[in-house]
Scaffold this active site. Sequence first.
Site, PDB file in Angstrom:
ATOM      1  N   PRO A   2      24.841  10.577  18.660  1.00  0.00           N
ATOM      2  CA  PRO A   2      25.178  11.586  19.735  1.00  0.00           C
ATOM      3  C   PRO A   2      26.818  11.640  19.739  1.00  0.00           C
ATOM      4  O   PRO A   2      27.393  10.671  19.782  1.00  0.00           O
ATOM      5  CB  PRO A   2      24.771  11.015  21.150  1.00  0.00           C
ATOM      6  CG  PRO A   2      23.544  10.078  21.004  1.00  0.00           C
ATOM      7  CD  PRO A   2      24.075   9.584  19.575  1.00  0.00           C
ATOM      8  N   GLU A   3      27.204  12.824  19.466  1.00  0.00           N
ATOM      9  CA  GLU A   3      28.705  13.131  19.394  1.00  0.00           C
ATOM     10  C   GLU A   3      28.939  14.083  20.255  1.00  0.00           C
ATOM     11  O   GLU A   3      28.186  14.452  21.128  1.00  0.00           O
ATOM     12  CB  GLU A   3      28.970  13.454  17.824  1.00  0.00           C
ATOM     13  CG  GLU A   3      28.621  12.416  16.610  1.00  0.00           C
ATOM     14  CD  GLU A   3      29.117  12.866  15.457  1.00  0.00           C
ATOM     15  OE1 GLU A   3      29.917  13.916  15.350  1.00  0.00           O
ATOM     16  OE2 GLU A   3      28.196  12.534  14.489  1.00  0.00           O
ATOM     17  N   LYS A  58      32.726  10.463  23.319  1.00  0.00           N
ATOM     18  CA  LYS A  58      31.317  10.351  23.156  1.00  0.00           C
ATOM     19  C   LYS A  58      30.616   9.498  24.264  1.00  0.00           C
ATOM     20  O   LYS A  58      29.471   9.134  24.363  1.00  0.00           O
ATOM     21  CB  LYS A  58      30.917   9.730  21.994  1.00  0.00           C
ATOM     22  CG  LYS A  58      31.319  10.399  20.703  1.00  0.00           C
ATOM     23  CD  LYS A  58      30.997   9.601  19.424  1.00  0.00           C
ATOM     24  CE  LYS A  58      31.867   9.677  18.377  1.00  0.00           C
ATOM     25  NZ  LYS A  58      31.452   8.648  17.438  1.00  0.00           N
ATOM     26  N   ARG A 152      49.126  11.557   8.192  1.00  0.00           N
ATOM     27  CA  ARG A 152      48.953  10.087   7.913  1.00  0.00           C
ATOM     28  C   ARG A 152      48.249  10.064   6.437  1.00  0.00           C
ATOM     29  O   ARG A 152      47.543  11.108   5.977  1.00  0.00           O
ATOM     30  CB  ARG A 152      47.987   9.571   8.852  1.00  0.00           C
ATOM     31  CG  ARG A 152      48.779   9.372  10.240  1.00  0.00           C
ATOM     32  CD  ARG A 152      47.736   8.508  11.226  1.00  0.00           C
ATOM     33  NE  ARG A 152      47.616   7.544  10.857  1.00  0.00           N
ATOM     34  CZ  ARG A 152      46.143   6.954  10.812  1.00  0.00           C
ATOM     35  NH1 ARG A 152      45.486   7.456  10.722  1.00  0.00           N
ATOM     36  NH2 ARG A 152      46.265   5.650  10.794  1.00  0.00           N
ATOM     37  N   ARG A 257      30.356   4.918   4.596  1.00  0.00           N
ATOM     38  CA  ARG A 257      29.316   5.748   5.348  1.00  0.00           C
ATOM     39  C   ARG A 257      29.070   7.070   4.494  1.00  0.00           C
ATOM     40  O   ARG A 257      29.808   7.460   3.490  1.00  0.00           O
ATOM     41  CB  ARG A 257      30.010   6.286   6.746  1.00  0.00           C
ATOM     42  CG  ARG A 257      30.679   5.294   7.387  1.00  0.00           C
ATOM     43  CD  ARG A 257      31.627   5.763   8.525  1.00  0.00           C
ATOM     44  NE  ARG A 257      30.738   6.279   9.481  1.00  0.00           N
ATOM     45  CZ  ARG A 257      31.206   6.925  10.356  1.00  0.00           C
ATOM     46  NH1 ARG A 257      32.526   7.011  10.767  1.00  0.00           N
ATOM     47  NH2 ARG A 257      30.400   7.333  11.402  1.00  0.00           N
TER      48      ARG A 257
END
Length: 267
Positions: A2-3, A58, A152, A257
Site C-alpha cells: 500500500p502506497e 504511507k 542528486r 527491485r
Amino acid sequence: MPELPEVETVRRSLLPLIGRTIRRVDVRLPAAIRTHRPVQFAKVLAGKSVRKVERRGKALLISLSSGWVLVVHFKLWGLLRFSAEGIRPDRETAVIVHFKRGGDLEFRELQLSTIELYKQRRLPRIEYLANLGVDPLSAEFTKERLWELMQRRVAVRALLTDQERIAGIGNLWAHEILHAAGLRPGRQAIALTLAEVEGLHQAVRRVLRSGIARGGEPEFSDALERKGRVRLAVYGRAGQPCPRGDGTIVAARSGGRPSFFCPACQH
Ligand SMILES: [Zn+2]
C-alpha cells in the site's frame, strides 16, 4: 505494497468511524502490535472514541480521545475492513476493534505492517514520522521544491521513493508516474532538464490524484471492501503493450527491485 493512493483511499473509507466509541478489542496476532502487550493495548482502547483519521506518507493515523493515536505503518501488505454486521475472524485477522452500537474494524493480512499506539505528544519523536519528506499532494510540493530535491546523483526512481525526501510514493506508483512523465526509471535525477522536472511534477500530482479517485491499485481494497480500479500502465506488465500503443513494456531490476518501462515513450 500500500502506497499513498491506497492509504489515502482506506483513510477516506474510515471517515464514517469518526465519533464512534470502542467497546472492546480482540488481539488475535499479538506480534502485530509493536508498542503494547495485547492486554494493555485492549485496555487503553476500550472506551475511547475516534476523533480523526489522517495519513502521513504511507502511515495511517487514527486519533482517539484522551490523546491516543493508533499508527498503522504499512510495509509489504495490510488491509483494514469495517463491517456493520460484525467480522468473523480467520487466520489472517490480526486485531478486531468492536464498536459500541455495533460494527467491527478488522486489521488483517499484515505482512510486516505494524500497529503502534502512542500518545499524541510522542509522535514528533517517532523516527519514521519525524523523518518523512514533503507530501507530494501538499502545497509545499512545488516544482521548485522538486527541482531542489532532484539535484542528486541517484536514479530518479530511487529519489521518488525516498520517504525522507518525498513521502508516500513506493515502487509501484513511482513507475506509473515515470511512465506518465516519459522518463526512464534509471535516469539520473540531477541530469533532468527543467522541462523534464516540470513534467515530472505534473505527473506526480496527476497520477497520484487519479490513483486515489480510482481507489488505488487493483489488488487493494478499502475498509468497505471496494476494490481498486486503477489500470496500471507499466508496473508488473512486462511483455504487454504500452497503453500509449507505441511499444512493449520491458522489465529490469534496479537496486534489487523490479523495474518496468516502455522503451518507446520513456527516455
Ligand atoms: Zn510507450
